[in-house]
Design an enzyme around this catalytic site. Structure first.
Site, mmCIF file in Angstrom:
data_model
loop_
_atom_site.group_PDB
_atom_site.id
_atom_site.type_symbol
_atom_site.label_atom_id
_atom_site.label_comp_id
_atom_site.label_asym_id
_atom_site.label_seq_id
_atom_site.Cartn_x
_atom_site.Cartn_y
_atom_site.Cartn_z
ATOM 1 N N CYS A 95 21.958 -18.355 6.303
ATOM 2 C CA CYS A 95 21.818 -18.497 4.856
ATOM 3 C C CYS A 95 21.315 -19.902 4.587
ATOM 4 O O CYS A 95 21.968 -20.873 5.000
ATOM 5 C CB CYS A 95 23.169 -18.262 4.181
ATOM 6 S SG CYS A 95 23.230 -18.659 2.424
ATOM 7 N N ASN A 96 20.180 -20.021 3.947
ATOM 8 C CA ASN A 96 19.615 -21.339 3.673
ATOM 9 C C ASN A 96 20.510 -22.162 2.761
ATOM 10 O O ASN A 96 20.708 -23.364 2.974
ATOM 11 C CB ASN A 96 18.227 -21.192 3.040
ATOM 12 C CG ASN A 96 17.206 -20.635 4.004
ATOM 13 O OD1 ASN A 96 16.585 -21.357 4.770
ATOM 14 N ND2 ASN A 96 17.020 -19.327 3.977
ATOM 15 N N ASP A 115 26.567 -14.877 6.453
ATOM 16 C CA ASP A 115 25.791 -15.004 5.219
ATOM 17 C C ASP A 115 26.688 -14.575 4.068
ATOM 18 O O ASP A 115 27.746 -13.955 4.278
ATOM 19 C CB ASP A 115 24.530 -14.134 5.271
ATOM 20 C CG ASP A 115 23.631 -14.321 4.050
ATOM 21 O OD1 ASP A 115 23.613 -15.436 3.506
ATOM 22 O OD2 ASP A 115 22.961 -13.359 3.644
ATOM 23 N N SER A 116 26.257 -14.875 2.858
ATOM 24 C CA SER A 116 27.014 -14.449 1.687
ATOM 25 C C SER A 116 26.962 -12.939 1.514
ATOM 26 O O SER A 116 27.865 -12.344 0.931
ATOM 27 C CB SER A 116 26.486 -15.139 0.433
ATOM 28 O OG SER A 116 25.124 -14.802 0.223
ATOM 29 N N GLY A 131 23.616 -18.578 -4.317
ATOM 30 C CA GLY A 131 22.548 -19.384 -4.904
ATOM 31 C C GLY A 131 22.786 -19.849 -6.321
ATOM 32 O O GLY A 131 22.109 -20.751 -6.805
ATOM 33 N N HIS A 142 17.590 -13.204 2.242
ATOM 34 C CA HIS A 142 17.460 -11.903 1.583
ATOM 35 C C HIS A 142 15.993 -11.529 1.354
ATOM 36 O O HIS A 142 15.644 -10.347 1.342
ATOM 37 C CB HIS A 142 18.158 -11.909 0.215
ATOM 38 C CG HIS A 142 19.653 -11.834 0.265
ATOM 39 N ND1 HIS A 142 20.440 -12.925 0.548
ATOM 40 C CD2 HIS A 142 20.499 -10.799 0.045
ATOM 41 C CE1 HIS A 142 21.714 -12.561 0.500
ATOM 42 N NE2 HIS A 142 21.777 -11.278 0.198
ATOM 43 N N CYS A 173 14.906 -17.766 1.469
ATOM 44 C CA CYS A 173 16.246 -17.181 1.405
ATOM 45 C C CYS A 173 16.225 -15.985 2.344
ATOM 46 O O CYS A 173 15.241 -15.231 2.371
ATOM 47 C CB CYS A 173 16.583 -16.743 -0.024
ATOM 48 S SG CYS A 173 18.077 -15.718 -0.160
#
Length: 284
Positions: A87-88, A24-25, A57, A201, A199
């Site tokens: 991560c979408n 993921d980021s 994003g 997060h 998302c």
């Protein structure tokens, strides 16, 4: 803790050398990793955050594609047998190209629009998708909604600031409640039956959202479906780590990495996993 390149290893008990990669980021994929730890307790995991470029994003698709490819090259050095793009935004932009380039199973994520729509078929309620601006702009998201939303019941709301709050481990109830109330103020929540956390997060804020939203609204995210798919793919390819036939379960380990080589951020990932795991105990 044992140093591991620019990350650390959180020891459980090592079972085998092969790992399941999570990417993921930033901290968002921790919510998916937590689900995997629950459902696949004997596996080893490596989790990488692209902290040099978080958040995704608000970046361009071309930038995100380059960041993801570079990070995946790093993860593959860890002897992974499968990779989850947790991560979408990264999934929508990069997963198709990654699957062309690499032979291992690559599991992506998409906002849980389909199950949300199905949950509301009998009550006529609408679906509200919360996601990053870039996810909502992607053609694959539009195609997903068009494919499953045959009654035009899906609305979307970008929440770019929420990733920043999460990356700061800001879970202050008063501040975050004010933020959500402000962002949702233009919506008549009585007409919605499901809110999709699009998302990875965002599930960190499930408890706060449950307190703010009307009691009839259900919250849903893609973590459970993603991990179910991961487990199925591993099983089909005989890649699942078997449970011990006798004696106590032998848990694997988690390796945390980050592109900024920041030891403080690695500790933040470990702390985020503890926070989320403790949060989820309330609901399981």
């Amino acid at each position: 803790m044992v140093p591991a390149r620019y990350g650390t290893i959180v020891e459980r008990k090592k079972v085998s050398s092969l790992k399941i990669g999570f990417f993921d980021s930033g901290l968002g994929g921790i919510t998916v990793l937590s689900e995997a730890l629950r459902r696949l307790p004997n596996e080893n995991f490596v989790y990488m955050a692209d902290t040099l470029h978080v958040p995704y994003g608000t970046k361009t698709p071309q930038e995100v594609l380059g960041y993801v490819k570079a990070s995946v090259e790093t993860i593959l050095k860890e002897d992974v047998k499968a990779l989850v793009i947790a991560c979408n935004t990264a999934t929508s932009i990069a997963v198709a190209e990654l699957r062309k380039e690499y032979p291992i199973p690559i599991i992506g994520m998409e906002p849980a629009v389909k199950p949300a729509v199905e949950m509301n078929r009998s009550n006529g309620k609408r679906v509200l998708v919360l996601a990053t601006p870039l996810t909502l702009k992607q053609s694959c998201y539009e195609a997903l909604v068009s494919r499953v939303d045959d009654h035009g019941s899906v609305d979307s709301l970008p929440l770019p600031e929420l990733v920043h709050y999460c990356e700061q481990l800001n879970f202050d109830r008063a501040e975050m409640s004010e933020y959500f109330n402000r962002e949702l103020s233009s919506f008549n929540l009585d007409i919605y039956g499901t809110v999709v956390l699009g998302c990875t997060h965002y599930p960190f804020y499930k408890e706060i959202l449950r307190e703010l939203l009307p009691s009839h609204i259900q919250l849903i995210d893609g973590s459970q479906g993603t991990v179910r798919q991961l487990k199925q793919v591993l099983s089909e390819r005989n890649l699942l780590e078997p449970s011990p036939k006798s004696g106590p379960s032998q848990e694997g380990h988690i390796t945390f990495l980050c592109s900024s080589q920041d030891e403080a951020y690695v500790h933040k990932m470990e702390r985020a996993l503890e926070i989320y795991a403790e949060h989820e105990k309330i609901y399981f």
